[in-house]
Scaffold this motif. Structure first.
Motif, PDB file in Angstrom:
ATOM      1  N   UNK A 141       3.144 -11.175  40.141  1.00  0.00           N
ATOM      2  CA  UNK A 141       4.268 -10.328  39.752  1.00  0.00           C
ATOM      3  C   UNK A 141       5.473 -10.703  40.618  1.00  0.00           C
ATOM      4  N   UNK A 142       6.617 -11.054  40.011  1.00  0.00           N
ATOM      5  CA  UNK A 142       7.782 -11.417  40.821  1.00  0.00           C
ATOM      6  C   UNK A 142       8.386 -10.227  41.568  1.00  0.00           C
ATOM      7  N   UNK A 143       8.022  -9.017  41.182  1.00  0.00           N
ATOM      8  CA  UNK A 143       8.569  -7.842  41.859  1.00  0.00           C
ATOM      9  C   UNK A 143       7.815  -7.488  43.132  1.00  0.00           C
ATOM     10  N   UNK A 144       6.473  -7.716  43.141  1.00  0.00           N
ATOM     11  CA  UNK A 144       5.704  -7.280  44.308  1.00  0.00           C
ATOM     12  C   UNK A 144       4.891  -8.398  44.962  1.00  0.00           C
ATOM     13  N   UNK A 145       4.637  -9.489  44.255  1.00  0.00           N
ATOM     14  CA  UNK A 145       3.867 -10.585  44.837  1.00  0.00           C
ATOM     15  C   UNK A 145       2.371 -10.453  44.665  1.00  0.00           C
ATOM     16  N   UNK A 146       1.914  -9.452  43.905  1.00  0.00           N
ATOM     17  CA  UNK A 146       0.475  -9.283  43.692  1.00  0.00           C
ATOM     18  C   UNK A 146      -0.034 -10.343  42.730  1.00  0.00           C
ATOM     19  N   UNK A 147      -1.189 -10.887  43.049  1.00  0.00           N
ATOM     20  CA  UNK A 147      -1.817 -11.903  42.219  1.00  0.00           C
ATOM     21  C   UNK A 147      -2.211 -11.316  40.872  1.00  0.00           C
ATOM     22  N   UNK A 148      -1.978 -12.080  39.818  1.00  0.00           N
ATOM     23  CA  UNK A 148      -2.316 -11.650  38.461  1.00  0.00           C
ATOM     24  C   UNK A 148      -1.112 -11.829  37.561  1.00  0.00           C
ATOM     25  N   UNK A 149      -1.359 -12.287  36.354  1.00  0.00           N
ATOM     26  CA  UNK A 149      -0.279 -12.547  35.411  1.00  0.00           C
ATOM     27  C   UNK A 149       0.348 -11.224  34.957  1.00  0.00           C
ATOM     28  N   UNK A 150       1.652 -11.012  35.228  1.00  0.00           N
ATOM     29  CA  UNK A 150       2.309  -9.786  34.767  1.00  0.00           C
ATOM     30  C   UNK A 150       2.292  -9.740  33.238  1.00  0.00           C
ATOM     31  N   UNK A 151       1.933  -8.594  32.680  1.00  0.00           N
ATOM     32  CA  UNK A 151       1.743  -8.531  31.242  1.00  0.00           C
ATOM     33  C   UNK A 151       2.839  -7.805  30.480  1.00  0.00           C
ATOM     34  N   UNK A 152       3.949  -7.540  31.126  1.00  0.00           N
ATOM     35  CA  UNK A 152       5.029  -6.851  30.437  1.00  0.00           C
ATOM     36  C   UNK A 152       6.379  -7.401  30.878  1.00  0.00           C
TER      37      UNK A 152
END
Length: 195
Positions: free
Chosen positions: A13-24
């Motif tokens: 997520x480009x907003x928080x850096x958490x691993x995983x493809x952002x889905x929205x």
């Protein structure tokens, strides 16, 4: 255009850096407040569900015009903007986030607001506790197999630097390696038996 934007290949997520493809796709300027920008490409960017839920329709105010980092225009986020402080006792350490001291005052303020408004620090706390337990288990295995702990952790850090220096795993391993007392603990101290 929107379909193309949804087909991104971001692994965090480009907003928080958490691993995983952002889905929205999120509207940086909320479409309820700024409907005339609702399909403007620079107003849309991928975001994870947790960030989007926390962000909602929040916007800045007169005192703080911006609450959120914009992943396209705030180029300072190409560098590491947060550091994890890991404090002894290392059997059960305390974790705290610190803003990078190389940032300009306005950018540092924006990072603080972004973290607060998206409640990133709360998700960080859980992640870093779990990652620390994993680190202790890995360290025990490295000791048993005769691996160089610092060098192995450096390999983990380098591997986690892509796609961002602000990805959670990179922040964690970089902070571990920058803490000489913690490295000494990992290399020489009696590790907790219940890992």
């Amino acid at each position: 255009m929107l379909q193309d934007m949804r087909q991104h290949e971001l692994p965090i997520c480009p907003a928080c850096g958490e691993l995983g493809r952002p889905n929205t796709l999120d509207h940086y300027l909320p479409k309820d407040v700024y409907p005339h920008f609702c399909v403007t490409p620079v107003n849309l960017f991928p975001m994870c569900d947790a960030c989007q839920l926390a962000k909602g329709t929040k916007v800045g105010d007169a005192r703080f015009p911006r609450f959120f980092i914009h992943p396209y225009f705030d180029v300072f986020v190409a560098e590491r903007v947060v550091y994890l402080k890991i404090e002894a006792p290392f059997e059960a350490p305390a974790f705290s986030l610190e803003i990078a001291d190389h940032l300009e005052q306005a950018d540092a303020g924006l990072v603080r607001k972004h973290i607060r408004e998206l409640a990133i620090h709360l998700r960080y706390a859980t992640y870093f506790r779990n990652q620390y337990r994993r680190l202790l288990r890995l360290t025990s295995a490295m000791r048993n197999s005769g691996q160089d702990i610092r060098q192995t952790l450096e390999t983990f850090r380098v591997g986690a630097a892509e796609p961002s220096l602000n990805a959670w795993e990179h922040v964690f391993y970089a902070s571990v390696l920058e803490n000489d007392d913690l490295i000494d603990y990992l290399c020489t101290a009696q590790l907790p038996s219940l890992l």
